[in-house]
Design a protein around this motif. Sequence first.
Motif, mmCIF file in Angstrom:
data_model
loop_
_atom_site.group_PDB
_atom_site.id
_atom_site.type_symbol
_atom_site.label_atom_id
_atom_site.label_comp_id
_atom_site.label_asym_id
_atom_site.label_seq_id
_atom_site.Cartn_x
_atom_site.Cartn_y
_atom_site.Cartn_z
ATOM 1 N N TYR A 1 20.826 22.111 33.183
ATOM 2 C CA TYR A 1 21.596 20.769 32.924
ATOM 3 C C TYR A 1 22.383 21.011 31.610
ATOM 4 O O TYR A 1 23.436 20.620 31.268
ATOM 5 C CB TYR A 1 20.579 19.596 33.190
ATOM 6 N N ALA A 2 21.620 21.618 30.618
ATOM 7 C CA ALA A 2 21.825 21.505 29.322
ATOM 8 C C ALA A 2 22.852 22.691 29.099
ATOM 9 O O ALA A 2 23.916 22.649 28.423
ATOM 10 C CB ALA A 2 20.773 21.949 28.367
ATOM 11 N N VAL A 3 22.725 23.902 29.766
ATOM 12 C CA VAL A 3 23.532 25.198 29.835
ATOM 13 C C VAL A 3 24.987 24.685 30.325
ATOM 14 O O VAL A 3 26.068 25.041 29.581
ATOM 15 C CB VAL A 3 22.907 26.126 30.510
ATOM 16 N N GLY B 1 16.105 22.127 27.385
ATOM 17 C CA GLY B 1 16.658 21.316 28.405
ATOM 18 C C GLY B 1 15.983 20.102 28.478
ATOM 19 O O GLY B 1 16.845 18.937 28.797
ATOM 20 N N ASP B 2 15.099 19.892 28.597
ATOM 21 C CA ASP B 2 13.986 18.600 28.580
ATOM 22 C C ASP B 2 14.614 17.747 27.552
ATOM 23 O O ASP B 2 14.754 16.469 27.621
ATOM 24 C CB ASP B 2 12.691 18.698 28.706
ATOM 25 N N PHE B 3 14.638 18.191 26.295
ATOM 26 C CA PHE B 3 14.946 17.644 25.067
ATOM 27 C C PHE B 3 16.546 17.109 24.904
ATOM 28 O O PHE B 3 16.683 16.088 24.728
ATOM 29 C CB PHE B 3 14.585 18.635 23.651
ATOM 30 N N PHE B 4 17.227 17.898 25.815
ATOM 31 C CA PHE B 4 18.643 17.754 25.757
ATOM 32 C C PHE B 4 18.667 16.460 26.424
ATOM 33 O O PHE B 4 19.469 15.285 26.104
ATOM 34 C CB PHE B 4 19.470 18.868 26.362
ATOM 35 N N LEU B 5 18.371 16.275 27.823
ATOM 36 C CA LEU B 5 18.224 15.025 28.480
ATOM 37 C C LEU B 5 17.442 13.866 27.753
ATOM 38 O O LEU B 5 17.951 12.733 27.955
ATOM 39 C CB LEU B 5 17.610 15.215 29.931
ATOM 40 N N LEU B 6 16.442 14.412 27.143
ATOM 41 C CA LEU B 6 15.626 13.125 26.590
ATOM 42 C C LEU B 6 16.610 12.467 25.387
ATOM 43 O O LEU B 6 16.561 11.234 25.109
ATOM 44 C CB LEU B 6 14.579 13.560 26.094
ATOM 45 N N TYR B 7 17.239 13.197 24.598
ATOM 46 C CA TYR B 7 18.069 13.031 23.458
ATOM 47 C C TYR B 7 19.384 12.256 24.025
ATOM 48 O O TYR B 7 19.743 11.100 23.637
ATOM 49 C CB TYR B 7 18.656 14.382 22.902
ATOM 50 N N LYS B 8 19.796 12.429 25.400
ATOM 51 C CA LYS B 8 20.782 11.580 25.915
ATOM 52 C C LYS B 8 20.328 10.202 26.488
ATOM 53 O O LYS B 8 21.040 9.175 26.217
ATOM 54 C CB LYS B 8 21.315 12.400 27.177
ATOM 55 N N VAL B 9 19.189 10.231 26.947
ATOM 56 C CA VAL B 9 18.403 9.152 27.229
ATOM 57 C C VAL B 9 18.435 8.225 26.026
ATOM 58 O O VAL B 9 18.892 6.894 25.954
ATOM 59 C CB VAL B 9 17.029 9.224 27.860
#
Length: 359
Positions: free
Chosen positions: A171-173, A314-322
């Motif tokens: 997702y992040a890539v 990748g988990d942090f990327f989505l968490l940051y978007k949240v």
Amino acid sequence: MIDFLKSIKSLIKVEKIHTENNVFKLHYKVTVILLLAFSVLLTSKQYFGDPIDCDVEDRKEVIDTFCWIYGTFIVKKSLKDKNMPGLGLEVLEDPSAITRQFYYQWVCIAFCVQALIFYLPRYLWKTWEGGRLRLLVKDLMGPVTTPDWNSATKDKLVKYFLNGRYSHNMYAVRYCFCEILNFVNVIAQIYFMDWFTSGKFTIYGIAYASYNLVNPMNAVFPKVTKCTYYKYGPSGGVNKIDALCILPLNVLNEKFFLVLWYWLLFLLIVSFFSLIYRALFLFVPKFRVYLLRAQTRNLDKKKAKAVIDHITYGDFFLLYKVGKNVNPILYKDLVTGMHDSIVSKEPPYTNYPQTVNEV
């Protein structure tokens, strides 16, 4: 292609869910709207008149059409003439003494193609993103705490992020790929416009800002040009008509390309720094700790580090978007819950959700 064109409508909508950062939006919102506006203005005859108007007494409509289709020219040696640049009478038999103009037939089409290309990374990201972020935050937006935020909702989100190790890396890539594509596209567009204007675009803004009496861009966007029309008489003889042609749209083209030059330069700079930011985001865990603390309003450093060490980029990327889309109080509560689960001696949860739909 139909889906692609329909997605352009989203440019004028106010987004509730922000899946991209502001630099990304500069590419697919501001730039696309700018280019489409240029294209529409250039095709609006009712506002700016005919694209070409030649000063002849006989067969005017035919000569206007002929000069528009086959192009006009300017005389290179007379470009520095401050009164009538490009209209010298000498050596028209020498092809190297003149510069022919054909590009103006394609300017509005070129702007439309550029707009589509600038929107392409957004289209790709929207397709790959698939509404994942919307499913996570759809009931948690707003300036105040919502009734939908409770211990059950919090537990589900904590489970989703802690059990989803490596599942969000792609997702992040993909998002990073779209950011790189934006940067490469700006460079490609600068080279394209330089080719389109016969090598004059890269220095356009500098040359325009530094001239005194004679506009150096008369070689690229002449307002008055020449066109030679050959008329065959009844006896087979050839009459050469040397027409003086006015290109009123070049008044607009000159300004549009100047605005575009400064805009692409600005876009290139901010996109470059955006890529540096993304590299730090992906490869420097300490930077992610700093971002998490800033987003949660100074969460304890040890807690932030524990969360960052446990989850992937990748988990942090989505968490940051949240965090960009939910109430800050809820977000800090979510991150604190993740920390409490991580430091717990026993596995705090069973039956972890595997997909966004389970959340």
